[in-house]
Design a protein around this motif. Structure first.
Motif, short mmCIF file in Angstrom:
data_model
loop_
_atom_site.label_atom_id
_atom_site.label_comp_id
_atom_site.label_asym_id
_atom_site.label_seq_id
_atom_site.Cartn_x
_atom_site.Cartn_y
_atom_site.Cartn_z
N LEU A 154 -79.58 7.52 83.55
CA LEU A 154 -80.05 6.16 83.79
C LEU A 154 -81.44 5.92 83.21
O LEU A 154 -81.81 4.79 82.89
N GLU A 155 -82.19 7.00 83.05
CA GLU A 155 -83.54 6.87 82.49
C GLU A 155 -83.53 6.63 80.98
O GLU A 155 -84.56 6.39 80.38
N ARG A 156 -82.37 6.71 80.37
CA ARG A 156 -82.30 6.54 78.91
C ARG A 156 -82.52 5.09 78.49
O ARG A 156 -82.62 4.80 77.31
N GLY A 178 -81.06 -8.83 86.00
CA GLY A 178 -80.30 -8.30 84.87
C GLY A 178 -79.86 -6.86 85.06
O GLY A 178 -80.27 -6.17 86.00
N ALA A 179 -79.05 -6.42 84.13
CA ALA A 179 -78.54 -5.04 84.20
C ALA A 179 -79.70 -4.05 84.10
O ALA A 179 -79.68 -2.99 84.73
N VAL A 223 -73.14 -4.34 74.73
CA VAL A 223 -74.18 -4.32 73.69
C VAL A 223 -75.26 -3.27 73.91
O VAL A 223 -76.08 -3.04 73.02
N CYS A 224 -75.28 -2.61 75.07
CA CYS A 224 -76.37 -1.67 75.36
C CYS A 224 -76.40 -0.58 74.28
O CYS A 224 -75.45 0.19 74.13
N PRO A 225 -77.49 -0.48 73.53
CA PRO A 225 -77.52 0.52 72.45
C PRO A 225 -77.52 1.96 72.98
O PRO A 225 -77.23 2.89 72.23
N LYS A 226 -77.82 2.13 74.24
CA LYS A 226 -77.80 3.47 74.84
C LYS A 226 -76.47 3.75 75.54
O LYS A 226 -76.31 4.80 76.18
N GLU A 227 -75.57 2.81 75.44
CA GLU A 227 -74.22 2.96 76.01
C GLU A 227 -74.26 3.39 77.48
O GLU A 227 -73.53 4.28 77.91
N LEU A 228 -75.14 2.73 78.23
CA LEU A 228 -75.22 3.04 79.66
C LEU A 228 -74.06 2.37 80.39
O LEU A 228 -73.64 1.27 80.03
N GLY A 229 -73.57 3.02 81.40
CA GLY A 229 -72.45 2.47 82.19
C GLY A 229 -72.95 1.45 83.19
O GLY A 229 -72.87 1.64 84.41
N LEU A 230 -73.49 0.35 82.68
CA LEU A 230 -74.21 -0.60 83.52
C LEU A 230 -73.32 -1.27 84.56
O LEU A 230 -73.66 -1.36 85.74
N GLN A 231 -72.16 -1.72 84.12
CA GLN A 231 -71.30 -2.45 85.05
C GLN A 231 -70.83 -1.54 86.18
O GLN A 231 -70.75 -1.96 87.33
#
Ligand code: SF4
Ligand code: F3S
Ligand code: FES
Length: 249
Positions: A154-156, A178-179, A223-231
């Motif tokens: 998550l820190e990425r 926001g996310a 669109v997250c460039p770090k491909e975080l699993g935000l949702q």
């Protein structure tokens, strides 16, 4: 970095939305630049080429050129992304660039994401809350590797703002965190050094400007460039809060 490899040199046409809000004479308009594509050219290289050879007044932001600082986010053919990590070979011969929406415009492709990120972090108190007499080093040393990895993941986040630019809720709700904001709280909840209770986090994000404002539109994650699993993080926190509200104690 996205791309299809190197092909024959192309002549690129780049349409850029120009506007300087500091200049009363300035009006938003598209300006077109042409340049020869070079092997492994990124949009960072292309924009510098344009600024060096064609228009020194063109405004855009870059610091790290390596997908780390988040400052080069912009709309690339209408989609939020990092210019320094986007190869021109991954795009067509005609490319449209515009500043990220949602944030204060500095000029042309440059926006003030830092101001918004700082205000959001202060509002969410997005730092480790701990008693002064707790030995943070010891707590860190005791952290299980699996937990440390979850926190590291998550820190990425590089606070680029792409998730907000792609989020319909952020356009409608001025105070939506926001996310990126919800990701910060998800990270702090996992951190054993943060001594706040779930109820404290819920007070910060348990409303329509937080997890209940999110309509699961998924643009952030796309669109997250770090491909975080935000949702996934947002949905998890929402479920936890609903359960706590329905079955207190
Ligand atoms: Fe950028 Fe992803 Fe962080 Fe959003 S969550 S600010 S898209 S890195
Ligand atoms: Fe916005 Fe992402 Fe939710 S795009 S609505 S924060 S799933
Ligand atoms: Fe730092 Fe692009 S210049 S992320």
């Amino acid at each position: 970095m996205t791309g299809q490899g190197e092909g024959a040199a192309r002549r690129l046409t780049i349409d850029i939305l120009r506007y300087n809000p500091q200049d009363p004479e300035s009006r938003p308009h598209m300006e077109t630049f042409e340049l020869d594509e070079a092997p492994s050219m990124t949009l960072f290289v292309a924009l510098n080429d344009i600024r060096d050879r064609q228009d020194p007044s063109l405004q855009f932001d870059f610091v790290c050129r390596a997908g780390i600082c988040g400052s080069c986010a912009m709309l690339i053919d209408g989609r939020p992304g990092l210019a320094c990590r986007t190869l021109t070979s991954s795009l067509g011969e005609r490319i449209t660039l515009a500043p990220l929406p949602f944030f204060e415009l500095i000029g042309d492709l440059s926006v003030n994401t830092g101001k918004w990120m700082r205000a959001m972090s202060e509002r969410l108190e997005a730092w480790v809350h701990s008693d002064a007499d707790v030995d943070l080093t010891r707590l860190e040393a005791r952290m299980e590797p699996e937990l440390a990895e979850q926190i590291y993941e998550l820190e990425r986040c590089i606070e680029c703002g792409c998730c907000l630019a792609a989020c319909g809720t952020a356009r409608m709700r001025e105070d939506f965190v926001g996310a990126v904001g919800l990701n910060k709280i998800a990270r702090l909840r996992l951190d054993p050094r943060d001594q706040r209770e779930d109820a404290d986090y819920y007070e910060l994000i348990g409303d329509d400007d937080g997890v209940f404002g999110c309509m699961s539109l998924l643009g952030c994650q796309d669109v997250c460039p770090k491909e975080l699993g935000l949702q996934t993080q947002i949905a998890y926190m929402r479920r936890k809060m609903l359960r706590a509200a329905l079955f207190p104690g």
